[in-house]
Design an enzyme around this catalytic site. Structure first.
Site, PDB file in Angstrom:
ATOM      1  N   GLY A  53      75.354  -6.813  57.432  1.00 26.76           N
ATOM      2  CA  GLY A  53      74.360  -6.135  58.829  1.00 26.76           C
ATOM      3  C   GLY A  53      73.179  -4.429  58.603  1.00 26.76           C
ATOM      4  N   CYS A  81      79.060  -7.179  51.864  1.00 24.85           N
ATOM      5  CA  CYS A  81      77.155  -6.624  52.278  1.00 24.85           C
ATOM      6  C   CYS A  81      78.041  -5.301  52.913  1.00 24.85           C
ATOM      7  CB  CYS A  81      76.251  -6.626  52.091  1.00 24.85           C
ATOM      8  SG  CYS A  81      75.132  -5.174  52.760  1.00 24.85           S
ATOM      9  N   TYR A  82      77.794  -5.414  54.247  1.00 18.76           N
ATOM     10  CA  TYR A  82      78.209  -4.163  55.374  1.00 18.76           C
ATOM     11  C   TYR A  82      79.768  -4.347  55.207  1.00 18.76           C
ATOM     12  CZ  TYR A  82      79.383  -1.198  59.757  1.00 18.76           C
ATOM     13  OH  TYR A  82      78.929  -0.331  60.459  1.00 18.76           O
ATOM     14  N   HIS A 167      74.364 -10.737  47.950  1.00 22.01           N
ATOM     15  CA  HIS A 167      74.850 -11.885  49.303  1.00 22.01           C
ATOM     16  C   HIS A 167      75.090 -13.371  48.671  1.00 22.01           C
ATOM     17  CE1 HIS A 167      73.463  -9.876  53.391  1.00 22.01           C
ATOM     18  NE2 HIS A 167      73.212  -8.889  52.235  1.00 22.01           N
ATOM     19  N   GLU A 169      75.366 -16.507  50.675  1.00 28.10           N
ATOM     20  CA  GLU A 169      75.015 -16.884  51.074  1.00 28.10           C
ATOM     21  C   GLU A 169      73.121 -17.894  50.413  1.00 28.10           C
ATOM     22  OE1 GLU A 169      76.123 -14.156  52.286  1.00 28.10           O
ATOM     23  OE2 GLU A 169      74.381 -13.187  53.320  1.00 28.10           O
ATOM     24  N   ASP A 224      65.432 -33.628  66.810  1.00 21.30           N
ATOM     25  CA  ASP A 224      65.884 -32.953  67.889  1.00 21.30           C
ATOM     26  C   ASP A 224      66.225 -33.260  69.456  1.00 21.30           C
ATOM     27  OD1 ASP A 224      65.557 -31.414  65.200  1.00 21.30           O
ATOM     28  OD2 ASP A 224      64.114 -30.211  65.723  1.00 21.30           O
ATOM     29  N   LYS A 363      67.846 -28.564  60.485  1.00 18.81           N
ATOM     30  CA  LYS A 363      68.555 -29.986  60.522  1.00 18.81           C
ATOM     31  C   LYS A 363      68.435 -31.149  59.791  1.00 18.81           C
ATOM     32  CE  LYS A 363      63.881 -32.361  61.701  1.00 18.81           C
ATOM     33  NZ  LYS A 363      63.299 -31.972  63.110  1.00 18.81           N
TER      34      LYS A 363
END
Ligand code: XMP
Length: 507
Positions: A53, A81-82, A167, A169, A224, A363
Protein backbone atom coordinates in the site's frame (compact mmCIF):
# COMPACT_ATOMS: atom_id res chain seq x y z
CA UNK A 1 -17.10 -26.09 2.17
CA UNK A 2 -16.42 -24.03 -0.95
CA UNK A 3 -15.69 -20.92 1.16
CA UNK A 4 -12.83 -22.74 2.90
CA UNK A 5 -10.91 -23.04 -0.28
CA UNK A 6 -10.21 -19.56 -1.54
CA UNK A 7 -7.22 -17.32 -1.06
CA UNK A 8 -8.28 -13.97 0.42
CA UNK A 9 -6.23 -11.01 -0.78
CA UNK A 10 -6.72 -7.97 1.46
CA UNK A 11 -6.24 -4.66 -0.31
CA UNK A 12 -4.11 -2.03 1.42
CA UNK A 13 -4.13 0.15 -1.69
CA UNK A 14 -1.18 -0.97 -3.81
CA UNK A 15 -1.55 -0.55 -7.54
CA UNK A 16 -0.46 -4.19 -7.87
CA UNK A 17 -3.08 -5.79 -5.62
CA UNK A 18 -5.19 -7.19 -8.42
CA UNK A 19 -2.06 -8.66 -9.94
CA UNK A 20 -1.64 -10.78 -6.80
CA UNK A 21 -5.14 -12.14 -7.37
CA UNK A 22 -4.32 -12.85 -10.97
CA UNK A 23 -1.08 -14.66 -10.10
CA UNK A 24 -2.86 -16.86 -7.56
CA UNK A 25 -5.47 -17.73 -10.20
CA UNK A 26 -2.68 -18.46 -12.68
CA UNK A 27 -1.17 -20.81 -10.12
CA UNK A 28 -4.49 -22.61 -10.18
CA UNK A 29 -6.16 -21.46 -6.95
CA UNK A 30 -9.33 -19.49 -6.40
CA UNK A 31 -8.54 -15.98 -5.12
CA UNK A 32 -10.78 -13.11 -4.08
CA UNK A 33 -9.94 -9.50 -3.47
CA UNK A 34 -11.38 -7.80 -0.37
CA UNK A 35 -11.26 -4.11 0.51
CA UNK A 36 -9.68 -3.73 3.96
CA UNK A 37 -12.98 -2.36 5.31
CA UNK A 38 -14.62 -5.74 4.76
CA UNK A 39 -12.14 -7.56 6.98
CA UNK A 40 -12.75 -9.93 8.81
CA UNK A 41 -15.86 -10.74 6.76
CA UNK A 42 -13.98 -12.74 4.15
CA UNK A 43 -15.67 -16.10 4.43
CA UNK A 44 -13.42 -18.94 5.51
CA UNK A 45 -10.25 -18.64 3.45
CA UNK A 46 -7.54 -21.26 3.21
CA UNK A 47 -4.79 -18.60 3.03
CA UNK A 48 -4.61 -14.82 3.39
CA UNK A 49 -2.37 -12.33 1.59
CA UNK A 50 -2.01 -8.75 2.85
CA UNK A 51 -1.13 -6.49 -0.08
CA UNK A 52 1.25 -3.56 -0.27
CA UNK A 53 0.00 0.00 0.00
CA UNK A 54 1.08 3.59 -0.51
CA UNK A 55 0.99 4.67 3.17
CA UNK A 56 3.65 4.47 5.88
CA UNK A 57 2.77 2.52 9.03
CA UNK A 58 3.88 5.62 10.95
CA UNK A 59 1.15 7.84 9.49
CA UNK A 60 -1.73 8.54 11.89
CA UNK A 61 -4.33 7.26 9.41
CA UNK A 62 -2.23 4.28 8.29
CA UNK A 63 -4.46 1.31 7.39
CA UNK A 64 -4.66 -1.20 10.22
CA UNK A 65 -6.03 -4.71 10.57
CA UNK A 66 -7.82 -6.60 13.32
CA UNK A 67 -4.81 -8.73 14.24
CA UNK A 68 -6.63 -11.04 16.65
CA UNK A 69 -9.25 -11.57 13.96
CA UNK A 70 -6.47 -12.41 11.51
CA UNK A 71 -4.89 -14.95 13.88
CA UNK A 72 -8.24 -16.59 14.57
CA UNK A 73 -8.45 -17.79 10.98
CA UNK A 74 -5.49 -20.06 11.78
CA UNK A 75 -4.37 -20.15 8.13
CA UNK A 76 -1.07 -19.16 6.46
CA UNK A 77 -0.69 -15.39 6.05
CA UNK A 78 1.67 -13.60 3.68
CA UNK A 79 2.33 -9.87 4.10
CA UNK A 80 3.68 -8.15 0.99
CA UNK A 81 5.60 -4.86 1.44
CA UNK A 82 3.24 -2.75 3.63
CA UNK A 83 1.60 -6.01 4.68
CA UNK A 84 4.96 -7.29 5.95
CA UNK A 85 5.72 -4.08 7.86
CA UNK A 86 2.30 -4.13 9.48
CA UNK A 87 2.73 -7.76 10.55
CA UNK A 88 6.11 -6.99 12.08
CA UNK A 89 4.56 -4.23 14.21
CA UNK A 90 1.66 -6.47 15.16
CA UNK A 91 4.05 -9.14 16.38
CA UNK A 92 5.84 -6.56 18.55
CA UNK A 93 8.66 -5.38 16.26
CA UNK A 94 9.16 -1.96 14.70
CA UNK A 95 9.46 -0.27 11.32
CA UNK A 96 11.83 2.55 10.38
CA UNK A 97 10.22 5.39 8.45
CA UNK A 98 12.12 6.90 5.58
CA UNK A 99 11.55 9.51 2.91
CA UNK A 100 13.90 7.71 0.55
CA UNK A 101 12.19 5.36 -1.79
CA UNK A 102 13.77 2.14 -3.01
CA UNK A 103 12.22 1.46 -6.37
CA UNK A 104 13.49 -1.12 -8.81
CA UNK A 105 15.43 -4.36 -8.89
CA UNK A 106 17.27 -5.95 -5.96
CA UNK A 107 18.95 -9.31 -5.49
CA UNK A 108 17.42 -11.91 -3.24
CA UNK A 109 19.57 -14.07 -0.96
CA UNK A 110 17.45 -16.74 0.73
CA UNK A 111 18.84 -18.03 4.04
CA UNK A 112 17.59 -21.52 3.28
CA UNK A 113 16.31 -23.16 0.17
CA UNK A 114 13.27 -24.64 1.86
CA UNK A 115 9.82 -23.30 2.69
CA UNK A 116 9.00 -19.98 1.02
CA UNK A 117 12.22 -20.05 -1.02
CA UNK A 118 12.34 -23.69 -2.02
CA UNK A 119 13.80 -23.90 -5.53
CA UNK A 120 14.46 -20.14 -5.70
CA UNK A 121 17.93 -19.27 -6.97
CA UNK A 122 20.54 -17.17 -5.15
CA UNK A 123 20.60 -13.58 -6.39
CA UNK A 124 17.24 -13.94 -8.04
CA UNK A 125 15.96 -10.52 -9.13
CA UNK A 126 13.08 -9.14 -7.09
CA UNK A 127 11.26 -5.84 -7.50
CA UNK A 128 11.13 -3.27 -4.70
CA UNK A 129 8.81 -0.32 -4.28
CA UNK A 130 8.93 1.02 -0.71
CA UNK A 131 10.27 3.71 1.64
CA UNK A 132 9.97 2.20 5.12
CA UNK A 133 11.88 -0.87 6.26
CA UNK A 134 11.58 -3.35 9.08
CA UNK A 135 13.83 -2.24 11.97
CA UNK A 136 13.55 -4.45 15.08
CA UNK A 137 12.27 -7.96 14.90
CA UNK A 138 10.12 -9.34 17.69
CA UNK A 139 11.32 -12.36 19.64
CA UNK A 140 10.96 -15.56 17.70
CA UNK A 141 10.91 -13.85 14.27
CA UNK A 142 13.42 -15.18 11.76
CA UNK A 143 14.97 -13.44 8.77
CA UNK A 144 14.54 -15.91 5.93
CA UNK A 145 16.03 -13.79 3.11
CA UNK A 146 18.10 -10.64 2.71
CA UNK A 147 19.10 -8.40 -0.17
CA UNK A 148 22.62 -7.74 -1.48
CA UNK A 149 23.23 -5.31 1.43
CA UNK A 150 22.25 -7.87 4.06
CA UNK A 151 19.01 -5.96 4.74
CA UNK A 152 16.19 -8.34 5.71
CA UNK A 153 13.66 -8.63 2.91
CA UNK A 154 11.73 -11.63 4.16
CA UNK A 155 10.67 -12.60 7.64
CA UNK A 156 8.86 -15.52 9.21
CA UNK A 157 6.93 -15.19 12.45
CA UNK A 158 5.91 -18.54 13.95
CA UNK A 159 5.16 -21.33 11.54
CA UNK A 160 2.58 -19.78 9.25
CA UNK A 161 3.10 -16.00 9.12
CA UNK A 162 5.43 -14.73 6.38
CA UNK A 163 6.47 -11.33 5.10
CA UNK A 164 8.24 -10.21 1.94
CA UNK A 165 9.41 -6.67 1.28
CA UNK A 166 9.42 -7.06 -2.51
CA UNK A 167 6.53 -7.58 -4.94
CA UNK A 168 6.35 -11.21 -6.13
CA UNK A 169 3.35 -10.39 -8.33
CA UNK A 170 5.18 -8.22 -10.90
CA UNK A 171 7.04 -9.94 -13.71
CA UNK A 172 10.24 -8.05 -12.81
CA UNK A 173 10.44 -10.34 -9.75
CA UNK A 174 11.74 -13.20 -11.83
CA UNK A 175 10.80 -16.03 -9.46
CA UNK A 176 7.82 -14.32 -7.85
CA UNK A 177 5.36 -16.98 -8.98
CA UNK A 178 7.45 -19.72 -7.42
CA UNK A 179 7.55 -17.83 -4.10
CA UNK A 180 3.76 -17.37 -4.16
CA UNK A 181 3.35 -21.00 -5.07
CA UNK A 182 5.59 -22.05 -2.16
CA UNK A 183 3.51 -19.90 0.19
CA UNK A 184 0.28 -21.49 -0.99
CA UNK A 185 1.72 -24.95 -0.29
CA UNK A 186 1.52 -24.07 3.42
CA UNK A 187 -2.27 -24.12 3.08
CA UNK A 188 -3.91 -27.50 3.08
CA UNK A 189 -7.45 -26.71 2.03
CA UNK A 190 -7.00 -24.99 -1.31
CA UNK A 191 -8.84 -26.43 -4.26
CA UNK A 192 -7.98 -25.67 -7.88
CA UNK A 193 -9.48 -22.55 -9.41
CA UNK A 194 -12.16 -23.47 -11.90
CA UNK A 195 -13.44 -20.89 -14.32
CA UNK A 196 -16.91 -22.44 -14.05
CA UNK A 197 -17.05 -21.73 -10.31
CA UNK A 198 -15.90 -18.21 -10.97
CA UNK A 199 -18.57 -17.78 -13.61
CA UNK A 200 -21.22 -18.99 -11.16
CA UNK A 201 -20.04 -16.47 -8.56
CA UNK A 202 -20.18 -13.66 -11.10
CA UNK A 203 -23.68 -14.66 -12.16
CA UNK A 204 -24.92 -14.84 -8.57
CA UNK A 205 -23.37 -11.42 -7.89
CA UNK A 206 -25.10 -9.95 -10.96
CA UNK A 207 -28.49 -11.37 -9.98
CA UNK A 208 -28.16 -10.03 -6.46
CA UNK A 209 -27.07 -6.59 -7.64
CA UNK A 210 -29.65 -6.21 -10.41
CA UNK A 211 -32.75 -7.84 -8.99
CA UNK A 212 -35.71 -7.10 -11.23
CA UNK A 213 -34.35 -3.84 -12.65
CA UNK A 214 -33.73 -3.40 -16.36
CA UNK A 215 -30.12 -3.56 -17.54
CA UNK A 216 -28.90 -1.92 -20.72
CA UNK A 217 -25.73 -3.19 -22.32
CA UNK A 218 -23.98 -1.65 -25.33
CA UNK A 219 -22.46 -4.25 -27.66
CA UNK A 220 -19.88 -3.60 -30.37
CA UNK A 221 -19.08 -7.15 -31.40
CA UNK A 222 -15.75 -6.91 -29.56
CA UNK A 223 -14.65 -9.50 -27.01
CA UNK A 224 -15.38 -7.60 -23.79
CA UNK A 225 -18.90 -6.40 -24.54
CA UNK A 226 -19.79 -9.77 -26.09
CA UNK A 227 -18.69 -11.71 -23.01
CA UNK A 228 -20.58 -9.24 -20.84
CA UNK A 229 -23.81 -9.54 -22.83
CA UNK A 230 -23.66 -13.34 -22.82
CA UNK A 231 -22.95 -13.34 -19.08
CA UNK A 232 -25.97 -11.10 -18.40
CA UNK A 233 -28.09 -13.28 -20.65
CA UNK A 234 -26.94 -16.38 -18.78
CA UNK A 235 -27.78 -14.64 -15.48
CA UNK A 236 -31.32 -14.28 -16.83
CA UNK A 237 -31.62 -10.60 -15.95
CA UNK A 238 -33.98 -8.26 -17.76
CA UNK A 239 -31.53 -6.97 -20.40
CA UNK A 240 -31.57 -4.88 -23.58
CA UNK A 241 -28.41 -5.28 -25.65
CA UNK A 242 -27.92 -2.37 -28.07
CA UNK A 243 -25.59 -2.33 -31.08
CA UNK A 244 -25.02 1.17 -32.47
CA UNK A 245 -23.92 0.79 -36.10
CA UNK A 246 -22.11 4.08 -36.68
CA UNK A 247 -21.21 3.38 -40.30
CA UNK A 248 -17.54 3.14 -39.37
CA UNK A 249 -17.50 -0.65 -39.14
CA UNK A 250 -15.46 -2.95 -41.36
CA UNK A 251 -16.81 -4.81 -44.39
CA UNK A 252 -20.02 -6.70 -43.52
CA UNK A 253 -19.24 -6.28 -39.83
CA UNK A 254 -22.71 -5.14 -38.78
CA UNK A 255 -24.19 -8.27 -40.31
CA UNK A 256 -21.47 -10.38 -38.72
CA UNK A 257 -22.16 -8.95 -35.25
CA UNK A 258 -25.89 -9.66 -35.63
CA UNK A 259 -25.19 -13.20 -36.87
CA UNK A 260 -22.77 -13.86 -34.04
CA UNK A 261 -25.31 -12.87 -31.43
CA UNK A 262 -27.96 -14.86 -33.25
CA UNK A 263 -25.84 -18.01 -33.15
CA UNK A 264 -25.19 -17.44 -29.44
CA UNK A 265 -28.93 -17.04 -28.86
CA UNK A 266 -28.65 -13.55 -27.36
CA UNK A 267 -31.11 -11.00 -28.79
CA UNK A 268 -29.69 -7.58 -29.70
CA UNK A 269 -31.25 -4.40 -31.09
CA UNK A 270 -29.44 -2.48 -33.82
CA UNK A 271 -29.49 1.30 -34.10
CA UNK A 272 -28.63 2.32 -37.66
CA UNK A 273 -26.84 5.61 -37.14
CA UNK A 274 -24.59 5.78 -40.20
CA UNK A 275 -26.08 8.97 -41.60
CA UNK A 276 -25.89 11.00 -38.44
CA UNK A 277 -22.29 9.92 -37.76
CA UNK A 278 -20.98 10.49 -41.28
CA UNK A 279 -22.82 13.81 -41.66
CA UNK A 280 -21.36 15.02 -38.37
CA UNK A 281 -17.86 13.97 -39.42
CA UNK A 282 -17.96 15.64 -42.83
CA UNK A 283 -14.92 17.93 -43.30
CA UNK A 284 -13.54 17.19 -39.82
CA UNK A 285 -9.89 16.20 -40.05
CA UNK A 286 -8.54 16.90 -36.57
CA UNK A 287 -8.29 13.51 -34.79
CA UNK A 288 -9.31 14.73 -31.34
CA UNK A 289 -12.33 16.46 -32.76
CA UNK A 290 -13.37 13.29 -34.58
CA UNK A 291 -13.13 11.33 -31.33
CA UNK A 292 -15.16 13.86 -29.44
CA UNK A 293 -17.93 13.93 -32.09
CA UNK A 294 -18.06 10.13 -32.23
CA UNK A 295 -18.00 9.68 -28.45
CA UNK A 296 -20.84 12.11 -27.86
CA UNK A 297 -22.97 10.86 -30.74
CA UNK A 298 -22.57 7.34 -29.49
CA UNK A 299 -24.01 8.23 -26.12
CA UNK A 300 -26.79 10.33 -27.70
CA UNK A 301 -27.88 7.39 -29.88
CA UNK A 302 -27.73 5.05 -27.00
CA UNK A 303 -29.81 7.17 -24.71
CA UNK A 304 -32.37 8.02 -27.39
CA UNK A 305 -32.95 4.30 -27.83
CA UNK A 306 -33.09 3.14 -24.25
CA UNK A 307 -34.63 6.16 -22.54
CA UNK A 308 -34.19 5.96 -18.79
CA UNK A 309 -31.99 2.96 -18.18
CA UNK A 310 -32.11 1.66 -14.62
CA UNK A 311 -28.70 -0.02 -14.83
CA UNK A 312 -25.99 0.41 -17.44
CA UNK A 313 -23.62 -2.53 -17.91
CA UNK A 314 -20.14 -1.87 -19.28
CA UNK A 315 -17.41 -4.32 -20.28
CA UNK A 316 -14.67 -2.42 -18.45
CA UNK A 317 -11.59 -4.57 -17.73
CA UNK A 318 -9.02 -4.21 -14.99
CA UNK A 319 -6.33 -2.53 -17.14
CA UNK A 320 -8.93 0.16 -18.04
CA UNK A 321 -9.55 0.70 -14.34
CA UNK A 322 -5.84 1.03 -13.52
CA UNK A 323 -5.27 3.29 -16.47
CA UNK A 324 -8.00 5.76 -15.67
CA UNK A 325 -7.10 5.77 -11.98
CA UNK A 326 -3.34 6.16 -12.32
CA UNK A 327 -3.30 8.49 -15.28
CA UNK A 328 -6.26 10.59 -14.28
CA UNK A 329 -4.40 13.75 -15.19
CA UNK A 330 -2.88 12.61 -18.46
CA UNK A 331 -4.18 13.52 -21.87
CA UNK A 332 -4.37 9.92 -22.99
CA UNK A 333 -6.61 8.95 -20.14
CA UNK A 334 -8.89 11.88 -20.93
CA UNK A 335 -9.47 10.35 -24.36
CA UNK A 336 -10.39 7.10 -22.76
CA UNK A 337 -12.45 8.76 -20.08
CA UNK A 338 -14.33 10.47 -22.82
CA UNK A 339 -15.48 7.14 -24.21
CA UNK A 340 -16.09 5.12 -21.06
CA UNK A 341 -16.74 7.77 -18.50
CA UNK A 342 -18.72 10.59 -20.09
CA UNK A 343 -20.64 12.78 -17.64
CA UNK A 344 -23.92 10.94 -17.95
CA UNK A 345 -22.20 7.65 -17.15
CA UNK A 346 -20.35 9.18 -14.20
CA UNK A 347 -23.64 10.46 -12.81
CA UNK A 348 -25.16 6.99 -13.09
CA UNK A 349 -22.10 5.52 -11.43
CA UNK A 350 -22.46 7.88 -8.47
CA UNK A 351 -26.05 6.64 -8.14
CA UNK A 352 -24.87 3.01 -8.13
CA UNK A 353 -26.42 2.34 -11.56
CA UNK A 354 -23.33 1.18 -13.45
CA UNK A 355 -22.50 -2.52 -13.46
CA UNK A 356 -18.98 -3.61 -14.46
CA UNK A 357 -18.71 -7.33 -13.67
CA UNK A 358 -15.48 -7.82 -15.66
CA UNK A 359 -13.56 -5.07 -13.88
CA UNK A 360 -11.42 -7.57 -11.95
CA UNK A 361 -10.29 -9.41 -15.05
CA UNK A 362 -7.54 -9.20 -17.63
CA UNK A 363 -8.17 -9.77 -21.35
CA UNK A 364 -6.99 -13.38 -21.42
CA UNK A 365 -9.16 -14.17 -18.39
CA UNK A 366 -12.16 -12.62 -20.14
CA UNK A 367 -11.49 -14.91 -23.09
CA UNK A 368 -11.35 -17.90 -20.75
CA UNK A 369 -14.62 -16.83 -19.13
CA UNK A 370 -16.12 -16.39 -22.60
CA UNK A 371 -15.08 -19.91 -23.56
CA UNK A 372 -16.73 -21.27 -20.43
CA UNK A 373 -19.91 -19.42 -21.46
CA UNK A 374 -19.78 -21.31 -24.74
CA UNK A 375 -18.81 -18.34 -26.92
CA UNK A 376 -17.18 -19.66 -30.12
CA UNK A 377 -13.39 -19.35 -30.54
CA UNK A 378 -13.58 -17.08 -33.60
CA UNK A 379 -15.61 -14.48 -31.68
CA UNK A 380 -13.36 -14.60 -28.62
CA UNK A 381 -10.19 -14.28 -30.67
CA UNK A 382 -11.15 -11.41 -32.94
CA UNK A 383 -8.48 -8.74 -33.22
CA UNK A 384 -9.16 -5.59 -31.16
CA UNK A 385 -11.09 -2.90 -33.03
CA UNK A 386 -11.24 0.69 -31.75
CA UNK A 387 -14.51 2.20 -30.53
CA UNK A 388 -14.32 5.09 -33.06
CA UNK A 389 -14.01 2.45 -35.81
CA UNK A 390 -12.54 3.22 -39.22
CA UNK A 391 -12.48 6.94 -38.40
CA UNK A 392 -9.10 6.27 -36.72
CA UNK A 393 -7.87 4.47 -39.85
CA UNK A 394 -8.75 7.30 -42.16
CA UNK A 395 -6.48 10.28 -41.45
CA UNK A 396 -7.94 13.56 -42.71
CA UNK A 397 -11.61 14.00 -43.55
CA UNK A 398 -13.73 10.83 -43.44
CA UNK A 399 -15.74 10.23 -46.60
CA UNK A 400 -17.90 7.36 -47.77
CA UNK A 401 -15.52 6.82 -50.71
CA UNK A 402 -12.48 6.46 -48.44
CA UNK A 403 -14.34 4.20 -46.01
CA UNK A 404 -15.34 1.93 -48.87
CA UNK A 405 -11.70 1.66 -50.02
CA UNK A 406 -10.48 0.88 -46.49
CA UNK A 407 -13.18 -1.78 -46.07
CA UNK A 408 -12.25 -3.56 -49.30
CA UNK A 409 -8.48 -3.50 -48.64
CA UNK A 410 -8.93 -4.57 -45.03
CA UNK A 411 -11.17 -7.48 -46.00
CA UNK A 412 -8.58 -8.73 -48.54
CA UNK A 413 -5.71 -8.41 -46.06
CA UNK A 414 -7.58 -10.17 -43.22
CA UNK A 415 -8.78 -12.95 -45.51
CA UNK A 416 -5.17 -13.55 -46.65
CA UNK A 417 -4.03 -13.76 -43.00
CA UNK A 418 -6.81 -16.20 -42.18
CA UNK A 419 -6.24 -18.38 -45.22
CA UNK A 420 -2.53 -18.63 -44.47
CA UNK A 421 -3.14 -19.31 -40.75
CA UNK A 422 -1.48 -16.07 -39.64
CA UNK A 423 -4.53 -14.35 -38.13
CA UNK A 424 -4.19 -16.00 -34.72
CA UNK A 425 -0.45 -15.25 -34.55
CA UNK A 426 -1.03 -11.55 -34.98
CA UNK A 427 -2.38 -9.36 -32.20
CA UNK A 428 -3.99 -6.86 -34.53
CA UNK A 429 -3.96 -6.30 -38.30
CA UNK A 430 -5.76 -3.86 -40.54
CA UNK A 431 -5.61 -1.52 -43.52
CA UNK A 432 -5.52 2.28 -43.19
CA UNK A 433 -5.82 4.86 -45.93
CA UNK A 434 -2.83 7.13 -46.53
CA UNK A 435 -4.52 10.32 -47.72
CA UNK A 436 -1.97 11.17 -50.38
CA UNK A 437 -2.63 10.82 -54.10
CA UNK A 438 0.30 9.83 -56.31
CA UNK A 439 0.71 9.10 -59.99
CA UNK A 440 0.68 5.53 -61.27
CA UNK A 441 -0.15 3.57 -64.41
CA UNK A 442 -3.23 1.40 -64.63
CA UNK A 443 -3.73 -0.41 -67.90
CA UNK A 444 -2.29 2.14 -70.28
CA UNK A 445 -3.80 5.04 -68.39
CA UNK A 446 -2.34 7.47 -65.92
CA UNK A 447 -3.80 7.01 -62.45
CA UNK A 448 -3.75 9.51 -59.61
CA UNK A 449 -4.90 7.60 -56.54
CA UNK A 450 -4.56 7.00 -52.79
CA UNK A 451 -2.11 4.68 -51.04
CA UNK A 452 -3.12 2.04 -48.52
CA UNK A 453 -1.02 1.04 -45.52
CA UNK A 454 -1.18 -2.50 -44.17
CA UNK A 455 -0.27 -2.97 -40.53
CA UNK A 456 0.14 -6.17 -38.50
CA UNK A 457 1.47 -6.01 -34.95
CA UNK A 458 2.15 -8.20 -31.96
CA UNK A 459 1.63 -6.79 -28.51
CA UNK A 460 0.87 -7.89 -24.94
CA UNK A 461 -1.19 -5.01 -23.69
CA UNK A 462 -1.26 -2.48 -26.57
CA UNK A 463 1.10 -0.22 -24.63
CA UNK A 464 3.99 -1.32 -26.82
CA UNK A 465 3.88 -3.16 -30.12
CA UNK A 466 6.17 -4.60 -32.75
CA UNK A 467 5.44 -5.07 -36.43
CA UNK A 468 5.14 -8.63 -37.67
CA UNK A 469 7.57 -10.11 -40.17
CA UNK A 470 4.89 -11.54 -42.43
CA UNK A 471 6.12 -13.78 -45.24
CA UNK A 472 6.74 -11.83 -48.47
CA UNK A 473 4.46 -14.24 -50.27
CA UNK A 474 1.47 -13.09 -48.18
CA UNK A 475 2.35 -9.43 -48.69
CA UNK A 476 2.75 -9.99 -52.42
CA UNK A 477 -0.56 -11.82 -52.72
CA UNK A 478 -2.38 -9.15 -50.67
CA UNK A 479 -0.81 -6.33 -52.66
CA UNK A 480 -1.66 -7.95 -56.01
CA UNK A 481 -5.24 -8.48 -55.00
CA UNK A 482 -5.70 -4.95 -53.67
CA UNK A 483 -4.14 -3.34 -56.76
CA UNK A 484 -6.28 -5.47 -59.05
CA UNK A 485 -9.54 -5.40 -57.16
CA UNK A 486 -9.85 -2.10 -55.31
CA UNK A 487 -10.65 1.00 -57.30
CA UNK A 488 -8.96 4.16 -56.04
CA UNK A 489 -5.68 2.59 -54.85
CA UNK A 490 -2.47 2.44 -56.86
CA UNK A 491 0.08 1.91 -54.06
CA UNK A 492 0.29 -0.59 -51.16
CA UNK A 493 2.63 0.00 -48.20
CA UNK A 494 3.54 -2.25 -45.27
CA UNK A 495 4.02 -0.37 -42.01
CA UNK A 496 7.29 -1.36 -40.28
CA UNK A 497 6.99 1.01 -37.31
CA UNK A 498 7.21 -0.08 -33.70
CA UNK A 499 5.14 1.47 -30.93
CA UNK A 500 6.62 3.66 -29.53
CA UNK A 501 7.28 5.94 -31.27
CA UNK A 502 4.39 5.16 -33.65
CA UNK A 503 1.00 4.14 -32.29
CA UNK A 504 -0.92 1.08 -33.42
CA UNK A 505 -3.65 3.04 -35.20
CA UNK A 506 -3.15 5.64 -37.95
CA UNK A 507 -5.01 8.70 -36.80
P1 XMP B 1 -2.91 3.06 -30.28
O1 XMP B 1 -3.28 3.53 -31.64
O2 XMP B 1 -3.13 4.09 -29.22
O3 XMP B 1 -3.93 1.88 -29.95
O4 XMP B 1 -1.52 2.48 -30.22
C1 XMP B 1 -3.77 0.96 -28.91
C2 XMP B 1 -4.94 -0.02 -28.95
O5 XMP B 1 -6.15 0.62 -28.57
C3 XMP B 1 -7.10 0.54 -29.62
N1 XMP B 1 -7.79 1.83 -29.63
C4 XMP B 1 -9.00 2.02 -29.13
N2 XMP B 1 -9.88 1.15 -28.58
N3 XMP B 1 -11.42 2.93 -28.26
C5 XMP B 1 -11.10 1.63 -28.17
O6 XMP B 1 -11.94 0.84 -27.69
C6 XMP B 1 -10.59 3.85 -28.79
O7 XMP B 1 -10.91 5.02 -28.86
C7 XMP B 1 -9.32 3.36 -29.26
N4 XMP B 1 -8.26 3.97 -29.84
C8 XMP B 1 -7.32 3.01 -30.05
C9 XMP B 1 -6.29 0.27 -30.86
O8 XMP B 1 -7.07 -0.41 -31.85
C10 XMP B 1 -5.19 -0.60 -30.31
O9 XMP B 1 -5.62 -1.94 -30.14
Amino acid sequence: MEEKQHVAVIDFGSQYTQLIVRRVRELGYFAKLYPLEEFPHIGEPGAIILSGGPKSTAEPDAPDIDFEGLRRFGVPVLGVCYGMQLLNIKFGGSVKSSNRREYGPASLFPKACTGLFEGVSEESQVWMSHSDTVENLPEGAVVIAANQHETPVSIQWGDHFFGIQFHPEVTHSHEGNRILHNFLLFADRLEPFRIDDFKRELIEGIRERVGKRQVVCGVSGGVDSTVLAVLLHEAGVNMRAIFVDHGLMRKDEGEEVRNNFHRMGVPIETVDAEKVFLDSLADVDEPEKKRSIIGNLFIDCFWETVGDAEILAQGTLYPDVIESASNAKSKASKIKTHHNRVDRILEMQAEGKVLEPLAELFKDEVRELGASLGIPHDILHRHPFPGPGLAVRCPGAVTREKLEIIRECDAIFISRLKDHAWYDHVWQAYAALVPVRTVGVKGDERSYEWAISLRAVVSEDAMTADWVELPYSILRETSNRILNEVAGINRVLYDVSTKPPASIEWE
